[in-house]
Design a protein around this motif. Structure first.
Motif, PDB file in Angstrom:
ATOM      1  N   THR A  28       0.839  -0.613   0.242  1.00 17.79           N
ATOM      2  CA  THR A  28      -0.083  -0.368   0.190  1.00 17.79           C
ATOM      3  C   THR A  28       1.324   0.997  -0.015  1.00 17.79           C
ATOM      4  O   THR A  28       2.184   0.866   0.273  1.00 17.79           O
ATOM      5  CB  THR A  28      -1.088   0.519   1.409  1.00 17.79           C
ATOM      6  OG1 THR A  28      -0.089   0.084   2.677  1.00 17.79           O
ATOM      7  CG2 THR A  28      -1.973  -1.487   1.131  1.00 17.79           C
ATOM      8  N   GLU A  29       0.427   2.371  -0.175  1.00 14.63           N
ATOM      9  CA  GLU A  29       1.244   3.385   0.043  1.00 14.63           C
ATOM     10  C   GLU A  29       0.924   4.532   0.940  1.00 14.63           C
ATOM     11  O   GLU A  29       0.599   4.248   1.305  1.00 14.63           O
ATOM     12  CB  GLU A  29       0.323   4.209  -1.732  1.00 14.63           C
ATOM     13  CG  GLU A  29       0.321   4.091  -2.692  1.00 14.63           C
ATOM     14  CD  GLU A  29       2.036   4.550  -3.068  1.00 14.63           C
ATOM     15  OE1 GLU A  29       3.053   5.132  -3.138  1.00 14.63           O
ATOM     16  OE2 GLU A  29       2.888   3.050  -4.176  1.00 14.63           O
ATOM     17  N   ALA A  30       1.755   5.079   1.130  1.00 14.19           N
ATOM     18  CA  ALA A  30       1.824   5.852   1.972  1.00 14.19           C
ATOM     19  C   ALA A  30       0.926   6.898   2.379  1.00 14.19           C
ATOM     20  O   ALA A  30       0.515   7.786   1.611  1.00 14.19           O
ATOM     21  CB  ALA A  30       3.096   7.037   2.631  1.00 14.19           C
ATOM     22  N   PRO A  31      -0.319   6.828   3.473  1.00 15.29           N
ATOM     23  CA  PRO A  31      -1.460   8.261   3.585  1.00 15.29           C
ATOM     24  C   PRO A  31      -0.902   9.276   3.703  1.00 15.29           C
ATOM     25  O   PRO A  31      -0.111   9.474   3.812  1.00 15.29           O
ATOM     26  CB  PRO A  31      -1.754   7.337   4.907  1.00 15.29           C
ATOM     27  CG  PRO A  31      -0.716   6.486   5.654  1.00 15.29           C
ATOM     28  CD  PRO A  31       0.346   6.076   4.828  1.00 15.29           C
ATOM     29  N   ASP A  32      -1.762   9.800   2.960  1.00 16.71           N
ATOM     30  CA  ASP A  32      -1.529  11.400   3.067  1.00 16.71           C
ATOM     31  C   ASP A  32      -0.785  12.233   4.434  1.00 16.71           C
ATOM     32  O   ASP A  32      -0.604  12.789   4.733  1.00 16.71           O
ATOM     33  CB  ASP A  32      -1.749  11.925   2.425  1.00 16.71           C
ATOM     34  CG  ASP A  32      -2.014  11.469   0.496  1.00 16.71           C
ATOM     35  OD1 ASP A  32      -0.548  11.298   0.090  1.00 16.71           O
ATOM     36  OD2 ASP A  32      -2.671  12.094  -0.449  1.00 16.71           O
ATOM     37  N   LEU A  34      -0.004  10.786   6.743  1.00 21.83           N
ATOM     38  CA  LEU A  34       0.415  10.270   8.440  1.00 21.83           C
ATOM     39  C   LEU A  34       0.711  11.101   8.762  1.00 21.83           C
ATOM     40  O   LEU A  34       1.758  10.582   9.901  1.00 21.83           O
ATOM     41  CB  LEU A  34       1.111   8.967   6.954  1.00 21.83           C
ATOM     42  CG  LEU A  34       2.899   8.480   7.849  1.00 21.83           C
ATOM     43  CD1 LEU A  34       2.137   7.579   8.839  1.00 21.83           C
ATOM     44  CD2 LEU A  34       3.745   7.648   7.085  1.00 21.83           C
TER      45      LEU A  34
END
Lengths: 227, 201
Positions: A28-32, A34
């Motif tokens: 998964t991509e890093a959440p904005d 974070l």
């Protein structure tokens, strides 16, 4: 299926294995948000980086100031405690003074102050122009002088015999004529009641008419009783 | 507004106590942090560990000397967080039973080969993670994260020659611990080397 071998691999193969293992991507991509959530989860007691640096600077400053004050105090103690008798008088003559600034021998003596009356009288006589007009003032015992307790001769706690040190006590009794000093003995009483004589050098006043040897009954050596 | 500032200015402001500049810096490199954490954790643990890495970085901001890049420094902290996570007994057990989070698929690769490759990658990462810290961090930052030897040397505050010797010692130790793995085909070695992120020693 790849064949396994238990032989040692070359560095190239090891690097290739590492690079293959490194070539992965997260599922998964890093959440904005974070970082925002991380900063919001900071405890309230976490200090800002600048404040901790400031605290460190303040601590170093306080330690440095304390060290300077301590060194200044030690210096003042080691330099004779500001005793005026260490300085030359108005005529540029150094007076003998062993009035208790510690010293290398570790001798401990008491500071002795001259009585006020004698000091005033001395100043008046210093301005007097003629030696013959001066009144014959004998050396007087110092009322404020105190003899330190003499250590007893005996054995200490370890059972060893020790020789007590005799404190050397020298006082300036009179300052009438400059540069005149006589040997003297300071009579005192030890802690056990015995009389002890301490050799001293004293400044004495001598009249112009009489030699010093005739001025005193015991051969010019003044006896001082400091009790 | 902060995303247009140069990194040096943001670093300067962050060191002066501006938390928004620090957050902007971390936001630039959050993908890096996320990737490092994802190599050892999965699921919601990744999010928790990534946040922990950022919090640790904020608390340790005074120790940042600005000699190495902020990105490398942040990656080093994320690496430490990952290692601490891996070192715990419970997580070791989870990692042992879970599949590695790899999505590296070879075109035309059979299922058997894919499983074997993933197992190999997991073994390699585990072997690197078991190295001593003074060897693990340079190898990971250089080979996995692609930082140059000079960058890692500045970050570790050691000379480049010392760092090279540490990396060589770590590779030598990996040779013995990974000796039972199957050899990669030569074409894979040749193909992987130019694409590697790290520089060759």
């Amino acid at each position: 299926m790849r064949r396994k071998n238990n032989t040692s691999k070359t560095p190239d193969q090891i690097e290739a294995l590492i690079q293959q293992a490194a070539s992965y991507e997260p599922e998964t991509e890093a959440p904005d948000d974070l970082v925002a959530r991380a900063m919001a989860s900071l405890p309230a007691d976490v200090p800002a980086p600048r404040s901790s640096a400031r605290n460190t600077l303040f601590a170093y400053g306080a330690c440095g100031a304390a060290a300077i004050v301590g060194m200044g105090y030690l210096t003042a103690v080691m330099i004779g405690r500001g005793n005026a008798s260490n300085l030359p008088d108005e005529f540029g003559v150094f007076k003998p003074s062993y009035t208790g600034s510690g010293g290398l021998g570790g001798m401990q003596t008491a500071n002795v102050e001259q009585p006020v009356g004698i000091q005033e009288q001395s100043q008046e006589e210093q301005v007097s122009p003629r030696m013959s007009e001066r009144p014959a003032v004998k050396s007087q015992p110092d009322a404020g002088a105190s003899t330190p307790e003499a250590p007893k001769r005996g054995r200490n706690e370890a059972g060893r015999q020790f020789v007590p040190r005799v404190p050397l006590h020298t006082e300036t009794v009179e300052l009438v004529t400059e540069g005149l000093s006589d040997p003297a003995f300071l009579q005192g009483q030890g802690s056990d009641g015995e009389t002890m004589m301490t050799p001293v050098m004293v400044n004495t006043m001598r009249s112009a008419e009489k030699p010093a040897s005739q001025d005193n009954e015991d051969g010019g050596v003044p006896q001082l009783d400091t009790k | 507004l902060y995303e247009y500032f140069p990194e040096s200015e943001l670093v300067h402001k962050a060191l002066a106590g501006d938390s928004r500049s620090f957050a902007a810096l971390c936001d630039r490199y959050r993908s890096r942090v996320w990737r490092i954490i994802s190599s050892v954790a999965r699921g919601p643990d990744v999010d928790d560990l990534a946040q922990e890495a950022i919090v640790r970085a904020y608390c340790a901001l005074c120790s940042y000397r600005a000699e190495a890049s902020f990105e490398a420094w942040l990656c080093r902290i994320a690496l430490n967080v990952s290692h601490d996570y891996q070192r715990s007994a419970w997580k070791r057990k989870v990692m042992f039973w879970q599949d590695s989070p790899d999505v590296y698929d070879e075109p035309g690769e059979s299922t058997e080969d894919e499983v074997s490759r993933r197992e190999t990658q997991r073994r390699v990462r585990k072997a690197v993670a078991s190295l001593p810290e003074h060897q693990r961090a340079p190898i990971w930052l250089h080979f996995f994260e692609g930082f140059t030897i000079a960058e890692v040397a500045r970050l570790e505050d050691i000379s480049e020659s010392t760092l090279r010797s540490r990396v060589q010692a770590g590779l030598k130790r990996l040779q013995s611990s990974l000796s039972d793995l199957p050899d990669l085909p030569m074409e894979a070695v040749v193909r992987l080397a130019p694409e590697s992120k790290g520089c060759r020693l």
